[in-house]
Design an enzyme around this catalytic site. Structure first.
Site, PDB file in Angstrom:
ATOM      1  N   GLY A  10       0.828  -1.200   0.000  1.00  0.00           N
ATOM      2  CA  GLY A  10       0.000   0.000   0.000  1.00  0.00           C
ATOM      3  C   GLY A  10       0.860   1.246   0.000  1.00  0.00           C
ATOM      4  O   GLY A  10       2.041   1.206  -0.337  1.00  0.00           O
ATOM      5  N   CYS A  11       0.276   2.351   0.393  1.00  0.00           N
ATOM      6  CA  CYS A  11       0.977   3.634   0.420  1.00  0.00           C
ATOM      7  C   CYS A  11       2.293   3.500   1.185  1.00  0.00           C
ATOM      8  O   CYS A  11       2.316   3.037   2.323  1.00  0.00           O
ATOM      9  CB  CYS A  11       0.085   4.697   1.058  1.00  0.00           C
TER      10      CYS A  11
END
Length: 169
Positions: A10-11
């Site tokens: 993810g981020c």
């Protein structure tokens, strides 16, 4: 002696913020890997994943320990999504440096699946490490500079894999 790990979950802001604090982690940087665009940037990273490159001291933290923490702080059972972030850039992936890292990654994924700690099956990709394109300075140590910034990564209390009889990874 140091080793390198490359993880995508993810981020990259939240991943870096949590992983860099682990004892034995010497250095981290965020960037892009696993895709098709050379010299990837935030605005043009094609099919790359947002990832974190980790330099660590294996005498202080093992590769498997890094992976166990990785699986604790992101949802490996959701394809191409973490929190509000959706798309292939936010996929779960492990980019291995050698066959030993590949073996440990696959064993750890099997253990996470067998543990029942996540309601779904692990969809984390396991691929050889390729070029890693460092993100711009505004993305490095983002949550250290902007502690109120966006993250969707949190340690889950009580989330631990059963201890293995033959440790050493």
């Amino acid at each position: 002696m140091t080793e390198r790990a490359i993880l995508a979950g993810g981020c990259f802001w939240g991943m870096q913020d949590l992983i860099r604090k682990r004892p034995g982690v010497l250095r981290t940087r965020v960037g892009y890997t696993g895709g098709d665009v050379p010299n990837a940037t935030y605005r043009n990273h094609g099919s790359h994943a947002e990832a974190i490159e980790i330099e660590f001291d294996p005498s202080r933290i093992g590769y498997r320990d890094l992976l166990e923490f990785f699986f604790q702080i992101h949802d490996p059972s959701t394809a191409n999504r973490q929190g509000n972030d959706v798309g292939a850039s936010y996929r779960s992936a492990i980019f291995y440096e050698d066959e030993e890292q590949r073996r440990v990654a696959e064993e750890t994924i099997a253990e996470v699946d067998a543990s029942g700690l996540w309601s779904g099956k692990v969809v984390t990709e396991v691929s050889p490490a390729g070029p890693f394109w460092e993100a711009g300075p505004e993305h490095q140590d983002y949550l250290e500079r902007i502690p109120w910034g966006y993250t969707c990564h949190f340690p889950r209390p009580g989330w631990t894999l059963p201890k293995r009889e033959a440790a050493g990874d």
